[in-house]
Scaffold this motif. Structure first.
Motif, PDB file in Angstrom:
ATOM      1  N   GLU A  83      24.830   8.066  68.259  1.00 59.80           N
ATOM      2  CA  GLU A  83      24.276   9.463  68.432  1.00 59.80           C
ATOM      3  C   GLU A  83      23.145   9.923  67.712  1.00 59.80           C
ATOM      4  N   ALA A  88      30.554  12.589  60.686  1.00 54.65           N
ATOM      5  CA  ALA A  88      31.411  13.148  59.514  1.00 54.65           C
ATOM      6  C   ALA A  88      32.465  12.271  58.950  1.00 54.65           C
ATOM      7  N   ASP A  89      32.926  11.022  59.414  1.00 54.82           N
ATOM      8  CA  ASP A  89      33.682  10.395  58.540  1.00 54.82           C
ATOM      9  C   ASP A  89      32.983   9.287  57.701  1.00 54.82           C
ATOM     10  N   LEU A  90      31.908   9.410  57.637  1.00 51.08           N
ATOM     11  CA  LEU A  90      31.064   8.382  56.834  1.00 51.08           C
ATOM     12  C   LEU A  90      30.976   8.934  55.429  1.00 51.08           C
ATOM     13  N   SER A  91      31.148   8.042  54.449  1.00 48.91           N
ATOM     14  CA  SER A  91      31.134   8.000  52.925  1.00 48.91           C
ATOM     15  C   SER A  91      29.594   8.834  52.790  1.00 48.91           C
ATOM     16  N   TYR A  92      29.439   9.309  51.477  1.00 53.64           N
ATOM     17  CA  TYR A  92      27.848  10.009  51.194  1.00 53.64           C
ATOM     18  C   TYR A  92      27.051   8.523  51.103  1.00 53.64           C
ATOM     19  N   GLY A 144      30.786   4.010  67.110  1.00 56.83           N
ATOM     20  CA  GLY A 144      31.509   5.100  67.735  1.00 56.83           C
ATOM     21  C   GLY A 144      32.107   6.182  66.949  1.00 56.83           C
ATOM     22  N   ARG A 196      20.858  14.580  55.164  1.00 55.91           N
ATOM     23  CA  ARG A 196      21.224  15.556  56.503  1.00 55.91           C
ATOM     24  C   ARG A 196      21.225  14.749  57.387  1.00 55.91           C
ATOM     25  N   GLU A 225      21.010   8.072  57.523  1.00 59.90           N
ATOM     26  CA  GLU A 225      19.815   8.993  57.917  1.00 59.90           C
ATOM     27  C   GLU A 225      18.580   8.160  57.698  1.00 59.90           C
ATOM     28  N   GLN A 251      27.035   5.902  52.960  1.00 62.72           N
ATOM     29  CA  GLN A 251      26.878   5.499  54.283  1.00 62.72           C
ATOM     30  C   GLN A 251      25.967   6.450  55.005  1.00 62.72           C
ATOM     31  N   ARG A 252      26.188   7.900  54.682  1.00 61.65           N
ATOM     32  CA  ARG A 252      25.217   8.931  55.333  1.00 61.65           C
ATOM     33  C   ARG A 252      23.812   8.567  55.065  1.00 61.65           C
ATOM     34  N   PHE A 289      23.789  14.519  61.513  1.00 60.33           N
ATOM     35  CA  PHE A 289      24.779  15.527  62.337  1.00 60.33           C
ATOM     36  C   PHE A 289      26.015  15.173  62.417  1.00 60.33           C
ATOM     37  N   PRO A 290      26.821  15.547  61.440  1.00 61.28           N
ATOM     38  CA  PRO A 290      28.140  15.337  61.515  1.00 61.28           C
ATOM     39  C   PRO A 290      28.848  15.319  62.862  1.00 61.28           C
ATOM     40  N   GLU A 291      28.586  16.377  63.826  1.00 58.58           N
ATOM     41  CA  GLU A 291      29.433  16.064  65.075  1.00 58.58           C
ATOM     42  C   GLU A 291      29.216  14.913  65.858  1.00 58.58           C
ATOM     43  N   LEU A 292      27.842  14.611  65.703  1.00 53.65           N
ATOM     44  CA  LEU A 292      27.447  13.383  66.599  1.00 53.65           C
ATOM     45  C   LEU A 292      28.015  12.049  65.951  1.00 53.65           C
TER      46      LEU A 292
END
Lengths: 346, 244
Positions: free
Chosen positions: B99, B143-147, B139, B90, B154, B149-150, B92-95
């Motif tokens: 951020e 939301a553009d990251l792969s799973y 920058g 989890r 996190e 990378q997410r 924050f995809p918008e940030l």
């Protein structure tokens, strides 16, 4: 999304406010200023609502309660003409602060719920306030309404003070929106909107920022209500705490794009004139509400996330595909990711 | 080092008629990478959720860093040095990526009213992004990251508060083998820097080479505890996994 104030943004804002600033001076048809006052009023209401409904993602449907409280506060304080003149405008900050503080416990209780439940909880706030306005006859005059001291302004420029007061409130609401976005308040609110539980888990001061957004939003709406009461001169519970006002500010933000700076303003500048036009075209019947709804439905059908976000997204996609075409033949960059992976959110 | 950073004492959670975690007691020693394993539905994530304040325990006690946590709340615990990640990464995809780190770094009341990303935030984030080799993505909207990378992001984000104990919920689930090695290396690096880990993981190879000790849960309670070797030869563990 870049949040720095860009030169283009400054110019946009400068032109927008300059045009609105000179319109009364340049003049125009008589109904223009009146329509604009309500348009700017809704732009200010919607921008204020956007602080909690857009940036924080808490779609309050009860904000007209604060509008009504602001209106009644002005009506009650200035029921006799002894103060008169510009005094009601100068008292607005006090009303705004008062309502903001008063709204904190309300926000604290209601924001323990989320999303649709929150929306319903806040609707009750609307009806409680309206019922109180009907029944506290000693204070509000009940169904008979309450008159506000008539403003002793010159007939020729009677609308001007109200117009500029609304304009200033819009500027304040937009200024605060901008400040929110550029500060950690906005950063924190964005996490609350995206995933509140996760936000708790990384130490975000969730409750504090939610309450700040709620209180500031409520205070601004109350100030707009104060100007409105002084302008219309006579307030009734069903008009001061009118569900249509709540719906108006919410719809406009959705239409233009909630959580954006200009979305609510754009929404107001489309919907209020449209509503006025349809009201004229369909006469006294309430058919105009259907046309009003039709405009909204059409836009939501084609731009479901609101006008501004949908357009920016389309532009970004076009730019990305243009960049992709330019890159063809060259070696793929390591940051290019398969889109299938990008979509996984939770 | 025998100091316990986390002590779970008779923790219980029931969902209706199902007892997800049943009188569960275990400890996590400072400086270890402790694994919490068990078959599906054995209560690992429920235990995580109670420890981090996301679920209220029906009964039992949690002690973190020597103090009893009377009312566990995620934000308080996070500020005290207990961080966690989630099974599904989890973020924050918008940030932006940066951020996401900045917001997790913690801030004072005064900073709340200050700049969204200040110079010092920038510096701190840059360091972490460098460590996780995400600096070129700083920058980008996350939301553009792969799973994978997410998952890294996190993990990096919860380290921003310099935690003493990090709970990782399936850190390598659903990511490719290269990313699993990357994740393992980051865990080892941070462990070497003094962070204690409690990890829920289904990749047994990873658990066996990375973690010591291993706690095995079954039906909401620990059935085995020990080094990877002893766990592997424990008949109770085999029974729990393979069924009788």
């Amino acid at each position: 999304m870049k949040f720095a104030t860009t030169r283009a943004g400054l110019i946009r804002a400068g032109v927008f406010f300059l045009v609105l600033l000179v319109i009364p001076i340049v003049g125009g048809p008589g109904y223009l200023l009146n329509t604009l006052i309500f348009t700017i009023m809704y732009a200010a209401l919607s921008s204020s609502w956007n602080l909690i409904g857009g940036y924080a993602g808490y779609p309050s449907l009860g904000h007209v309660a604060f509008f009504g409280i602001g209106a009644y506060a002005t009506g009650i304080i200035f029921s006799d003409s002894v103060y008169g003149g510009y005094a009601p405008f100068f008292l607005l900050p006090v009303i705004g602060l008062g309502v903001a503080f008063m709204s904190i416990p309300i926000g604290w209780v209601s924001m323990r719920t989320r999303a649709d439940v929150f929306a319903i909880v806040t609707i009750t706030l609307l009806f409680i306030t309206q019922t109180l306005a009907f029944n506290l006859k000693n204070v509000t005059g009940g169904a008979q309404g309450k008159s506000v001291a008539p403003a002793p302004f010159d007939v020729g420029t009677y609308d001007w003070p109200f117009y500029y007061a609304m304009l200033i409130l819009l500027a304040i609401a937009m200024g605060i929106s901008l400040y929110f976005r550029r500060s950690k308040i906005g950063l924190s609110l964005a996490t609350v909107r995206a995933d509140e539980d996760k936000a708790h888990g990384v130490g975000v001061r969730v409750t504090a920022v939610k309450l700040i957004a709620f209180a500031v939003s409520a205070g601004l709406v109350a100030m707009v209500g104060g100007v409105w009461a002084y302008y219309v001169g006579f307030i009734y519970p069903q008009f001061a705490v009118d569900p249509l006002i709540t719906i108006g500010m919410v719809l406009m933000a959705f239409l233009g794009g909630r959580g954006t700076l200009w979305g609510p303003v754009l929404g107001a500048f489309i919907l209020v004139p449209a509503q006025e036009y349809f009201a004229q075209a369909f006469g006294a019947s309430e058919l105009y509400l259907i046309a009003y709804a039709a405009v909204f439905l059409v836009i939501m059908l084609f731009l479901p996330r609101g006008i501004l976000p949908s357009i920016t997204e389309r532009l970004a996609r076009r730019r990305a595909s243009a960049a992709g075409a330019a890159r063809d033949g060259a070696s793929p960059t390591p940051s290019a990711l398969p889109t299938s992976e990008v979509k996984v959110v939770r | 080092m025998t100091e316990n950073v986390l002590e779970i004492d008779h923790l219980t959670k029931r969902f209706g008629g199902v007892t997800a975690v049943n009188e569960c007691s275990f400890t996590v020693q400072k400086g270890t990478i402790t694994a919490l394993i068990g078959p599906n539905g054995s209560g690992k994530t429920t235990a995580f959720n109670m420890i981090t304040g996301y679920l209220k325990a029906d009964s039992g006690q949690i002690r973190f860093d020597g103090e009893t946590i009377v009312k566990p709340r995620p934000a308080d615990l996070y500020r005290r040095g207990l961080s966690r990640t989630f099974q599904q990464a989890r973020i924050f995809p918008e940030l932006t990526v940066e951020e996401n780190l900045v917001v997790a770094a913690g801030y004072s009341w005064r900073q709340l009213f200050g700049r969204r990303v200040s110079e010092s935030d920038h510096e701190r984030a840059k360091e972490m992004l460098g460590e996780f080799r995400l600096d070129t993505l700083a920058g980008l909207p996350s939301a553009d990251l792969s799973y994978g990378q997410r998952k890294l992001l996190e993990f990096a984000a919860v380290l921003m508060s310099d935690p003493t104990l990090v709970l990782l919920d399936e850190p390598t689930a659903g990511v490719n083998p290269v990313m699993i090695d990357t994740m393992e290396q980051h865990i080892r690096d941070r462990h070497a820097a003094g962070v204690t880990f409690l990890i829920v993981e289904h990749d047994m190879q990873l658990v066996m080479r990375l973690c010591d000790p291993v706690i095995v849960l079954d039906q909401g309670a620990p059935i085995a505890f020990g080094s990877p070797e002893t766990i592997q030869s424990d008949p109770k563990v085999l029974e729990a996994y393979l069924g009788s």
